[in-house]
Each structure stands twice: as structure tokens, then as C-alpha cells.
Design an enzyme around this catalytic site. Structure first.
Site, short mmCIF file in Angstrom:
data_model
loop_
_atom_site.label_atom_id
_atom_site.label_comp_id
_atom_site.label_asym_id
_atom_site.label_seq_id
_atom_site.Cartn_x
_atom_site.Cartn_y
_atom_site.Cartn_z
N GLU A 54 -48.76 -49.46 -34.06
CA GLU A 54 -48.43 -50.46 -35.08
C GLU A 54 -47.21 -50.02 -35.88
O GLU A 54 -47.14 -48.87 -36.34
CB GLU A 54 -49.65 -50.63 -36.00
CG GLU A 54 -49.93 -52.04 -36.40
CD GLU A 54 -50.29 -52.93 -35.21
OE1 GLU A 54 -49.38 -53.60 -34.67
OE2 GLU A 54 -51.47 -52.95 -34.83
N THR A 111 -44.38 -49.48 -34.77
CA THR A 111 -43.55 -48.56 -33.98
C THR A 111 -42.45 -49.31 -33.25
O THR A 111 -41.44 -48.72 -32.90
CB THR A 111 -44.41 -47.82 -32.93
OG1 THR A 111 -45.25 -48.79 -32.28
CG2 THR A 111 -45.29 -46.76 -33.55
N ASP A 112 -42.65 -50.61 -33.00
CA ASP A 112 -41.71 -51.31 -32.10
C ASP A 112 -40.29 -51.35 -32.64
O ASP A 112 -39.34 -51.05 -31.92
CB ASP A 112 -42.22 -52.71 -31.69
CG ASP A 112 -42.43 -53.71 -32.82
OD1 ASP A 112 -42.37 -53.30 -34.00
OD2 ASP A 112 -42.67 -54.90 -32.51
N GLY A 161 -52.14 -62.73 -38.01
CA GLY A 161 -51.57 -61.55 -37.37
C GLY A 161 -51.88 -61.49 -35.88
O GLY A 161 -51.90 -60.41 -35.29
N SER A 188 -50.07 -63.34 -33.71
CA SER A 188 -48.82 -63.78 -33.08
C SER A 188 -48.74 -65.26 -32.75
O SER A 188 -48.25 -65.64 -31.69
CB SER A 188 -48.54 -62.98 -31.81
OG SER A 188 -48.08 -61.74 -32.15
N SER A 189 -49.20 -66.09 -33.68
CA SER A 189 -49.04 -67.52 -33.42
C SER A 189 -47.56 -67.90 -33.39
O SER A 189 -47.16 -68.76 -32.61
CB SER A 189 -49.80 -68.35 -34.45
OG SER A 189 -49.40 -68.01 -35.74
N ASP A 226 -44.36 -58.58 -29.97
CA ASP A 226 -45.14 -59.82 -29.87
C ASP A 226 -44.59 -60.74 -28.78
O ASP A 226 -45.34 -61.25 -27.94
CB ASP A 226 -45.14 -60.56 -31.21
CG ASP A 226 -45.76 -59.73 -32.32
OD1 ASP A 226 -46.36 -58.68 -32.00
OD2 ASP A 226 -45.64 -60.11 -33.49
#
Ligand code: GLA
Length: 389
Positions: A35, A37-38, A125, A127-128, A173
């Protein structure tokens, strides 16, 4: 909403006869670990889930782009000629942002009619927004015959989020929504975009998602603030070692030089990112070996680091996690996604799922006054066209 009722609503809204509308679907996601980290060039381990966004779409010859959703009132019509303008109503900016990216790549838009319908809980949270972006990008790529690669659709959807929605998100995402695979977790290097599908064999366990149902106030600006804090950590550390991303440092190396970051808050942010990156690698090993117990332990310490070091949890997420960990048969419990509200993901023994939902639900509502929702994750495929029979 099923396919038939979506087609019916489409005809009710757009009436006009034209080419046959096409149906597409993109899932939401749950991140197992990795989390924040991306955007630091690190590793992540998300899965696509059964909930998602349907888009029914056709091109027209009137040069107008018409957007509607079965979930919300209100529609918008804009000219397909650039520039596309940002809208007051937030969700319209996700498809429009994607369309703008097609224009920026020299791909002209046509008139089109679009109807969205989604069952991803809003603002949770899961990813809609990436799901709306990717279903739009995938459908446009087909109806405009633009022949862009799936990874390019992922990148342009991320850019749409930066430019139209104003969130400087990483690529996780959009990538998982694009590349998800049934019953697999996606192990992604967010710097090189190399990835591996890791079989998710949960032998007697389930992934249970718990929604705090807390409104995520100011979450966008706090998210962008974390991105800046990480850049600042890199600025300090790069005076000693030649790095441009936090993910280039291993934890032992960071541990020796962490005092060179003068600001305690920035030091904690870096500590989270660098330790979380290592936890993703360890988690992948655990999943290969089928060691769910150790994987659950890593989930737990990931949450603790997000709470103590990254400070993105808050009382609601922490309460859900604390209550989850009291239940026998729970191997791991952590927040998932950006934080500041939203959901937790829990690794729960099959036989304990009912008790989990009951007891965590009751205790959460006693302690916070909010009602939690629970979903049992089914790990699904990424974005796709739904072929008509
Ligand atoms: C949001 C962002 C992702 C990622 C997560 C936190 O979901 O869109 O890019 O940064 O938060 O891991």
C-alpha cells in the site's frame, strides 16, 4: 443491473435508432498488500474482484458525446470536438478525462452515447474510479478502432486521473483493473511494469472485505500530500545515495541512513514505503509456498505500519482491524486502498466467516456508531467485452 435491463434503460434514455450498442465490463479491485508503494516505484499485490462497472456504448453521427449513469441522476452532453471541459459533477470527469487522453494521442472522437452502471460501493477504496476509466478506455479503443495496447490504456487512464480528477495516483488500480485474472493475485513492479500472475490458493480461507462506510473527507488532498512527502524523503536520501525512488532502497540500507532525514514525519513515511515493499516480496513467497499464516502476519504488520508510520488509517479502519483480529480463524486484517476510510481486507477461515461478519459488525457499530458492510471477494478477470449471445 442485468444486461437486459441495462439495454432497456439505454433505449429509454437515448431513444434514437443507430448502430447496435456494445457492452463492456471492468472490475474493481482489492489490494492484498503493497500500500502506497506504487507511486514510489515499488511492488504491489492486488486482485480484481467480482464487482465492477458496466458500460453500454454506441457511436453516433451527431458529433455529441452523451453520458448517463444508472446509479446517479443527471446527464451531460458535450461536443466531441476538443477541448473537452471538466464538469462540476465529479464522476463525469473520469470518462471525459479518458476521452481527453485519446484526443491527446491524436485519436479524434466521434459522437457517442454511453450509459454506465456499477455495483462497486462508492468511495470505499475499491477502485470504482479506475474501473470507470478502464471500461471507458477499453470500449473507446474498440469503437474508435485505435488499436492501443492494453498497457497503453492503463497508462492513459492513470493520466486521466492525474489531469481531470486531480489525484496523483500510482498505476496499481488501473493496472489490476486491466490485467486481473480469475483466482490470481497480480504481483506488479510499478517501476518497470513487469508482472506475474500468482495463483491464489486460499485452501479453506476467504478474503472478506469490510467497509467502514465512513465518508472519506479530504482524502484526495491527503493522498497528494503523501506523494509529496515521499518525494521529499527521496530528496533528503539522494544527498547520500544515488536514488530517484524510495523503492530503490532495501530496508537494512535505509535503516543505516534514516537519521539523515531531519523531519520525523518524512522519516516515518519512508520507513513505511521501504518496509512495505519488502513485505510484498515476502508475501509472494508465502503465497507460492501456501503459507497463509505467515502471509496473514504480513498483512497485520502492513496495517500497523500504515497506522503508525504512514498515518492513513483513522479510528474506523483501526476499529474494524482490531475487532477482526479478536476472531479465532482470522489470519490477517488490514486496510486496503488509499485509506482515510474505505475498506479492510481480512483473511478468514471458512467456518469463521459468519461469526466474523456478525461479531465485527456488532462491535464496530457499538464503538463507532456506523454500520459496516461485508463482501466476500471472488477474484475475477480484468476489463472485457461482454459478447452478446
Ligand atoms: C489509491 C491509488 C493507488 C495506490 C493506493 C494506495 O488506490 O489510486 O495508486 O496508491 O491508493 O496503495
Amino acid at each position: 443491473m442485468n444486461k437486459e435491463s441495462l439495454e432497456k434503460t439505454f433505449t429509454e434514455i437515448y431513444k434514437t435508432q443507430g448502430t447496435k450498442p456494445q457492452l463492456y465490463f471492468a472490475p474493481g479491485r482489492v489490494n492484498l498488500i503493497g500500500e502506497h508503494t506504487d507511486y514510489n516505484g515499488g511492488f504491489v499485490l492486488p486482485c480484481a474482484i467480482q464487482y465492477g462497472t458496466w458500460l453500454i456504448i454506441r457511436n453516433t453521427t451527431d458529433g455529441l458525446i452523451k453520458l448517463a449513469s444508472a446509479n446517479f441522476d443527471g446527464r451531460v452532453t458535450v461536443s466531441s470536438a476538443p477541448p473537452l471541459s471538466r464538469q462540476q459533477v465529479k464522476w463525469f470527469n473520469y470518462p471525459l478525462g479518458v476521452m481527453d487522453q485519446f484526443i491527446q494521442r491524436g485519436i479524434p472522437l466521434t459522437g457517442m452515447e454511453l450509459l454506465y452502471s456499477g455495483d462497486i460501493p462508492n468511495n470505499a477504496g475499491l477502485s470504482s474510479s479506475a474501473s470507470i476509466e478502464m471500461v471507458t478506455a477499453y470500449a473507446l479503443n474498440e469503437i474508435l478502432n485505435s488499436h492501443l495496447e492494453l498497457t497503453e490504456l492503463v497508462r492513459l487512464s492513470q493520466k486521466a486521473e492525474h489531469e481531470f480528477a486531480g489525484i496523483n495516483c500510482g498505476i496499481m488500480d488501473q493496472f489490476i483493473v486491466g490485467m486481473g485474472k480469475k483466482n490470481h493475485a497480480l504481483f506488479l513492479n510499478c517501476h518497470t511494469l513487469e508482472y506475474k500472475q500468482i495463483p491464489l490458493t486460499l485452501n479453506g480461507f476467504r478474503l472478506v472485505i469490510a467497509n467502514t462506510n465512513k465518508q472519506r473527507a479530504l482524502s484526495d488532498s491527503k493522498y497528494n500530500e503523501r506523494v509529496v512527502e515521499c518525494q521529499l524523503a527521496v530528496t533528503y536520501l539522494s544527498q547520500i545515495v544515488d536514488i530517484s525512488r524510495l523503492s530503490e532502497l532495501g530496508f537494512p540500507q535505509f535503516f543505516k541512513m534514516q537519521d539523515k532525514i531531519p523531519d520525523e514525519t518524512i522519516r516515518k513515511r519512508a520507513r513505511h514505503v521501504i518496509s512495505e515493499n519488502q513485505r510484498v516480496l515476502n508475501s509472494v513467497n508465502c503465497l507460492w509456498k501456501g503459507d497463509l499464516r505467515q502471509f496473514g502476519y504480513l498483512m497485520n504488520i502492513s496495517h500497523d505500519s500504515l497506522k503508525e508510520n504512514y498515518e492513513v488509517t483513522g479510528p474506523e479502519l483501526d476499529t474494524l482491524v482490531e475487532e477482526a483480529r479478536k476472531i479465532k480463524g482470522v489470519l490477517g486484517a488490514r486496510m486496503t486502498g488509499a485509506g482515510f476510510g474505505g475498506c479492510t481486507v481480512n483473511l478468514v477461515k471458512n467456518e469463521s466467516v459468519d461469526q466474523f461478519i456478525r461479531q465485527v459488525g456488532e462491535n464496530y457499530s457499538t464503538r463507532t456508531g456506523l454500520k459496516a458492510d461485508f463482501y466476500i471477494a471472488e477474484i475475477s478477470d480484468g476489463v472485457r467485452k461482454i459478447e452478446s449471445k
